[in-house]
Design an enzyme around this catalytic site. Structure first.
Site, PDB file in Angstrom:
ATOM      1  N   GLU A 225       7.081  -3.835 -37.202  1.00 47.58           N
ATOM      2  CA  GLU A 225       8.046  -4.711 -37.891  1.00 47.58           C
ATOM      3  C   GLU A 225       7.542  -6.123 -38.177  1.00 47.58           C
ATOM      4  O   GLU A 225       8.190  -7.103 -37.823  1.00 47.58           O
ATOM      5  CB  GLU A 225       9.339  -4.781 -37.064  1.00 47.58           C
ATOM      6  CG  GLU A 225       9.957  -3.423 -36.818  1.00 47.58           C
ATOM      7  CD  GLU A 225      11.174  -3.463 -35.888  1.00 47.58           C
ATOM      8  OE1 GLU A 225      11.605  -4.558 -35.514  1.00 47.58           O
ATOM      9  OE2 GLU A 225      11.677  -2.382 -35.543  1.00 47.58           O
ATOM     10  N   GLU A 331      11.298   7.341 -36.088  1.00 44.80           N
ATOM     11  CA  GLU A 331      12.560   7.055 -35.401  1.00 44.80           C
ATOM     12  C   GLU A 331      13.749   7.565 -36.217  1.00 44.80           C
ATOM     13  O   GLU A 331      14.754   6.870 -36.395  1.00 44.80           O
ATOM     14  CB  GLU A 331      12.719   5.537 -35.165  1.00 44.80           C
ATOM     15  CG  GLU A 331      11.555   4.920 -34.428  1.00 44.80           C
ATOM     16  CD  GLU A 331      11.674   3.416 -34.201  1.00 44.80           C
ATOM     17  OE1 GLU A 331      12.785   2.865 -34.366  1.00 44.80           O
ATOM     18  OE2 GLU A 331      10.661   2.795 -33.859  1.00 44.80           O
TER      19      GLU A 331
HETATM   20  O1  9MR Z   1      16.719   2.322 -29.252  1.00 42.24           O
HETATM   21  C1  9MR Z   1      16.320   1.084 -28.737  1.00 42.24           C
HETATM   22  C2  9MR Z   1      17.502   0.428 -28.065  1.00 42.24           C
HETATM   23  O2  9MR Z   1      17.847   1.127 -26.889  1.00 42.24           O
HETATM   24  C3  9MR Z   1      17.168  -1.015 -27.731  1.00 42.24           C
HETATM   25  O3  9MR Z   1      18.346  -1.653 -27.230  1.00 42.24           O
HETATM   26  C4  9MR Z   1      16.679  -1.733 -28.957  1.00 42.24           C
HETATM   27  C5  9MR Z   1      16.342  -3.164 -28.637  1.00 42.24           C
HETATM   28  O4  9MR Z   1      15.461  -3.727 -29.538  1.00 42.24           O
HETATM   29  O5  9MR Z   1      15.527  -1.060 -29.441  1.00 42.24           O
HETATM   30  C6  9MR Z   1      15.830   0.225 -29.887  1.00 42.24           C
HETATM   31  O6  9MR Z   1      14.689   0.837 -30.458  1.00 42.24           O
HETATM   32  C7  9MR Z   1      14.162   0.189 -31.606  1.00 42.24           C
HETATM   33  C8  9MR Z   1      12.719   0.572 -31.706  1.00 42.24           C
HETATM   34  O7  9MR Z   1      12.039   0.234 -30.527  1.00 42.24           O
HETATM   35  C9  9MR Z   1      12.054  -0.100 -32.901  1.00 42.24           C
HETATM   36  N1  9MR Z   1      12.771   0.178 -34.111  1.00 42.24           N
HETATM   37  C10 9MR Z   1      14.165  -0.126 -34.083  1.00 42.24           C
HETATM   38  C11 9MR Z   1      14.838   0.624 -32.915  1.00 42.24           C
HETATM   39  C12 9MR Z   1      16.309   0.407 -32.976  1.00 42.24           C
HETATM   40  O8  9MR Z   1      16.608  -0.951 -32.777  1.00 42.24           O
END
Ligand code: 9MR
Length: 412
Positions: A225, A331
């Site tokens: 990102e 994802e």
């Molecule tokens: O699914 C993840 C969630 O449990 C966390 O709270 C969050 C915090 O940033 O991150 C989520 O996973 C992310 C992933 O690592 C990167 N892409 C976006 C995902 C959704 O936010």
């Protein structure tokens, strides 16, 4: 397997829904590894990629799809593993969290359906960096917590490969990591110090995995990102503020230096189908390709039934594949409005169309997808649980979305 794909193709072709798409896909049926990476990227790609990009605002609901499947008896289909269904094309995985381990039904479902896993949060910098140890030793100290090793042990025990997520990210990386003395209120460190911290962090994380779990973590999201959605500008993160645009290249250089040659290195992002962002990603990825530092692009793919359209999304898969590197869907989830039958049906149709096109593109060689990961198993464990984005419901029963991914269900 191949037979099933052929039947899938025939079904679509008979329905006459994909005639135009197939013609254009046939026209670019091979990933062209020999083509030099041009700077005009997405804009220069042949049809259907020349169609104007969708705006970042939600599109209108995609054209109504005909009812294309009936959901069969769960037992009949659940004998088929998603990962086996797509064997020979790409791996199929899910993210898991340590709290899911020990839930017998959930573990069984994961092992039944998937052959790769990603730690949802357990291998992110905020989980691995230990502030007290960094302060007392005045250097970067990585410590894998039990919640991370529990997942790695479980994956190893059950012969699942692991996507390493994530090395360099603006989020879930503590602010103090960028500050003098690793102090919360310190000033930002110099470029020189930050480079040495970045190298040390990447080295320790990769070496820990390779030493303790040889071959298990087969791919790393090296940078996650880095760009803004609307403008495609670099995100104004601490990484960017201290190291400038080169932070991405440095991260890949260090990852390449310490990872085994077989380990794949990926750039990973969301909303890759948004024009300016896609162009920015393409530009950096082409530079990394020319330096021999990158193996693939990860499209996170947090989608919604109303945006982006499946066509817009799959064109992006095709464009990245045309760069001659791997593409992974890292994802995937598709939100819908409610947990009523109509919402789940609409969502099932979205997943169905998505996987039909992916299947056809892969079959024809228009895309080079090597891995596909759902961002969770069941709606109740999803980060977007209020919008029910996954394949299994709260009771771990398969939703229409599951049958959409599986394909061929009407022929059981
Ligand atoms: O699914 C993840 C969630 O449990 C966390 O709270 C969050 C915090 O940033 O991150 C989520 O996973 C992310 C992933 O690592 C990167 N892409 C976006 C995902 C959704 O936010």
């Amino acid at each position: 397997m191949k037979c099933m794909w052929k039947r899938s193709l025939r079904r679509w072709l008979c329905m006459g829904l994909l005639a135009g798409m197939c013609m254009s896909a046939v026209g670019c049926s091979k990933v062209d590894n020999s083509e030099p990476a041009s700077q005009d990227g997405a804009a220069a790609a042949p049809s259907p990629s020349t169609e104007p990009e969708a705006s970042p605002t939600p599109e209108a609901t995609p054209e109504a799809m005909p009812p294309i499947y009936e959901v069969p008896e769960a037992e009949a289909v659940l004998g088929t593993r998603l990962c086996e269904h797509y064997q020979g094309y790409f791996t199929v995985g899910t993210c898991i969290s340590s709290s899911m381990l020990g839930n017998e039904k959930l573990e069984k479902l994961v092992l039944e359906q998937f052959n790769t896993v990603t730690c949802e949060n357990e291998m992110k910098p905020d989980a691995l960096l230990n502030q007290m140890a960094c302060i007392s030793q005045n250097e970067v100290v990585v410590m894998f917590p039990k919640r991370a090793t529990d997942i790695l042990d479980w994956a190893k025990e059950h012969d699942l490969k692991v996507r390493g997520h994530v090395l360099v990210w603006h989020s879930q990386t503590p602010d103090w990591f960028f500050k003098e003395g690793f102090q919360n209120n310190g000033a930002l460190v110099s470029k020189e110090v930050m480079l040495s911290r970045m190298e040390s962090y990447i080295k320790q994380v990769i070496e820990y995995c390779d030493t303790n779990y040889p071959g298990l973590v087969y791919v790393w999201d090296v940078v996650n990102e880095a760009f803004e959605d609307g403008s495609g500008e670099y995100r104004n993160s601490y990484w960017y503020q201290i190291l400038g645009e080169d932070f991405i290249r440095y991260a890949f250089e260090y990852a390449r230096k310490y990872a085994s040659p077989e380990t794949k290195l990926f750039y990973n992002d969301f909303n890759c189908y948004i024009d300016q962002k896609q162009t920015a990603i393409m530009t950096v990825v082409k530079e990394l390709i020319s330096l021999g530092l990158i193996d693939g692009v990860g499209m996170q793919s947090h989608l919604d039934v109303d945006y982006p359209s499946v066509d817009n999304y799959t064109r992006t898969l095709e464009r990245f594949s045309k760069l001659g590197i791997e593409v992974q869907i890292t994802e995937l989830d598709v939100t819908t409005t409610g947990n009523d039958e109509a919402s789940f049906q609409k969502q099932g149709e979205y997943y169905d169309k998505l996987f039909q096109i992916i299947s056809i593109y892969e079959k024809l060689g228009s895309t080079n997808i090597t891995g596909l990961t759902l961002w969770g198993v069941s709606d109740i464990y999803s980060w977007r649980s209020s919008q029910y984005p996954l394949l299994f419901d709260a009771a771990l029963e398969p939703k229409p979305a599951y049958y959409g991914v599986l394909q061929e269900k009407q022929e059981q």
